[in-house]
Motif scaffolding. Structure first.
Motif, PDB file in Angstrom:
ATOM      1  N   UNK A   1      -6.192   9.104  16.819  1.00 43.83           N
ATOM      2  CA  UNK A   1      -6.444   8.450  17.986  1.00 43.83           C
ATOM      3  C   UNK A   1      -5.192   8.081  18.603  1.00 43.83           C
ATOM      4  N   UNK A   2      -5.034   8.177  20.046  1.00 49.45           N
ATOM      5  CA  UNK A   2      -3.841   7.818  20.575  1.00 49.45           C
ATOM      6  C   UNK A   2      -4.402   6.576  21.611  1.00 49.45           C
ATOM      7  N   UNK A   3      -3.884   5.754  21.586  1.00 50.78           N
ATOM      8  CA  UNK A   3      -4.130   4.261  22.104  1.00 50.78           C
ATOM      9  C   UNK A   3      -3.106   2.986  22.123  1.00 50.78           C
ATOM     10  N   UNK A   4      -3.717   2.087  22.682  1.00 46.10           N
ATOM     11  CA  UNK A   4      -2.817   0.931  22.716  1.00 46.10           C
ATOM     12  C   UNK A   4      -3.424  -0.195  21.906  1.00 46.10           C
ATOM     13  N   UNK A   5      -2.372  -0.905  21.019  1.00 44.55           N
ATOM     14  CA  UNK A   5      -2.749  -2.170  20.246  1.00 44.55           C
ATOM     15  C   UNK A   5      -3.214  -3.134  20.990  1.00 44.55           C
ATOM     16  N   UNK A   6      -4.164  -3.745  20.743  1.00 44.85           N
ATOM     17  CA  UNK A   6      -4.754  -4.899  21.472  1.00 44.85           C
ATOM     18  C   UNK A   6      -4.068  -6.021  21.432  1.00 44.85           C
ATOM     19  N   UNK A   7      -3.859  -6.548  20.171  1.00 42.27           N
ATOM     20  CA  UNK A   7      -3.168  -7.618  19.593  1.00 42.27           C
ATOM     21  C   UNK A   7      -2.228  -7.337  18.700  1.00 42.27           C
ATOM     22  N   UNK A   8      -1.280  -8.364  18.150  1.00 40.55           N
ATOM     23  CA  UNK A   8      -0.305  -8.046  17.134  1.00 40.55           C
ATOM     24  C   UNK A   8      -1.145  -7.778  16.074  1.00 40.55           C
ATOM     25  N   UNK A   9      -0.725  -6.935  14.960  1.00 40.62           N
ATOM     26  CA  UNK A   9      -1.390  -6.537  13.916  1.00 40.62           C
ATOM     27  C   UNK A   9      -1.329  -7.935  12.967  1.00 40.62           C
ATOM     28  N   UNK A  10      -2.441  -8.007  12.175  1.00 42.29           N
ATOM     29  CA  UNK A  10      -2.528  -8.949  11.227  1.00 42.29           C
ATOM     30  C   UNK A  10      -2.118  -8.593   9.754  1.00 42.29           C
ATOM     31  N   UNK A  11      -1.511  -9.068   9.004  1.00 38.96           N
ATOM     32  CA  UNK A  11      -1.021  -8.688   7.850  1.00 38.96           C
ATOM     33  C   UNK A  11      -1.411  -9.521   6.749  1.00 38.96           C
ATOM     34  N   UNK A  12      -1.928  -9.008   5.627  1.00 37.43           N
ATOM     35  CA  UNK A  12      -2.423  -9.953   4.629  1.00 37.43           C
ATOM     36  C   UNK A  12      -2.041  -9.258   3.448  1.00 37.43           C
ATOM     37  N   UNK A  13      -1.921 -10.420   2.018  1.00 35.70           N
ATOM     38  CA  UNK A  13      -1.413  -9.800   1.112  1.00 35.70           C
ATOM     39  C   UNK A  13      -2.807  -9.466   0.177  1.00 35.70           C
ATOM     40  N   UNK A  14      -2.973  -8.784  -0.694  1.00 37.09           N
ATOM     41  CA  UNK A  14      -3.967  -8.736  -1.617  1.00 37.09           C
ATOM     42  C   UNK A  14      -3.427  -8.206  -3.105  1.00 37.09           C
ATOM     43  N   UNK A  15      -4.166  -8.196  -4.059  1.00 37.99           N
ATOM     44  CA  UNK A  15      -3.635  -7.877  -5.273  1.00 37.99           C
ATOM     45  C   UNK A  15      -2.298  -8.178  -5.652  1.00 37.99           C
ATOM     46  N   UNK A  16      -1.976  -9.097  -5.380  1.00 38.03           N
ATOM     47  CA  UNK A  16      -0.460  -9.600  -5.722  1.00 38.03           C
ATOM     48  C   UNK A  16       0.522  -9.396  -4.527  1.00 38.03           C
ATOM     49  N   UNK A  17       1.101  -8.227  -4.712  1.00 37.95           N
ATOM     50  CA  UNK A  17       2.331  -7.973  -3.884  1.00 37.95           C
ATOM     51  C   UNK A  17       1.721  -6.557  -2.854  1.00 37.95           C
ATOM     52  N   UNK A  18       0.391  -6.472  -2.676  1.00 32.31           N
ATOM     53  CA  UNK A  18       0.096  -5.214  -1.991  1.00 32.31           C
ATOM     54  C   UNK A  18      -0.141  -5.839  -0.660  1.00 32.31           C
TER      55      UNK A  18
END
Length: 146
Positions: free
Chosen positions: A9-26
Motif C-alpha cells: 500500500x501507498x497511503x497516509x497514516x491517519x493518526x500517530x502510530x501507537x507503540x506497545x511493549x509485549x513479551x518484555x523488551x519486544x
C-alpha cells in the motif's frame, strides 16, 4: 498452485502510530493507513473514496523506526500480508478483525500540497532523510556512458 498473501500500500497514516511493549523488551506498532480511489461520477465531477487499513508491525526494529519517523498524515509504503483474527470483547461477543501484518515499510514523508494559486508547498516538517534530489547534483547527459 502456489498461494500468495502479499499486500503493498501507498497511503497516509491517519493518526500517530501507537507503540506497545509485549513479551518484555519486544515492541509492536499499530496504525491506520488511508488510501484513496478517485473517479469521475456521471456528472463528470471528480469523487474520492477513502479506504482505511488497520496495520500492525510485530518486528521490534521496524516498530522503533515507525515510532521515531512516522507522524499523522505522513505518506508511507507498507508491505506485508493480510491477517484475519478474532477475539472476545469485554461483553463476551466475538469480534473479527482483518489487518495488515507489516513486514516492511518505507517512509515517504509529507506530500506536497498546492495552494490556491497553484504553487506547491512542502508540508514536510522533518529534515530530509537523504532522498531529495537537487539539480546541482545532476550528471550532464554527455557524461552518461550509455
Amino acid at each position: 498452485m502456489r498461494n500468495i498473501n502479499y499486500v503493498q500500500l501507498l497511503g497516509n497514516v491517519v493518526e500517530k502510530p501507537e507503540i506497545k511493549a509485549y513479551q518484555g523488551d519486544q515492541k509492536l506498532a499499530t496504525f491506520t493507513v488511508a488510501t484513496n480511489v478517485n473517479y469521475k461520477d456521471k456528472n463528470d465531477n471528480w469523487q474520492s473514496i477513502a479506504t482505511y487499513h488497520k496495520c500492525v508491525c510485530y518486528i521490534t526494529r521496524l516498530a522503533e523506526l515507525i515510532e521515531k519517523q512516522v507522524s499523522k498524515w505522513d505518506a508511507v509504503i507498507i508491505e506485508g500480508s493480510l491477517n484475519n483474527r478474532s477475539y472476545e470483547d469485554k461483553n463476551g461477543v466475538t469480534r473479527y478483525v482483518t489487518e495488515i501484518k507489516v513486514d516492511d515499510f518505507n517512509y515517504i514523508g509529507r506530500l506536497q500540497k498546492k495552494d490556491s494559486e497553484g504553487a506547491t508547498e512542502n508540508t514536510d516538517s522533518k529534515p530530509s532523510k537523504g532522498n531529495s534530489y537537487d539539480d546541482a547534483d545532476a550528471i550532464p547527459i554527455e557524461d552518461i556512458p550509455f
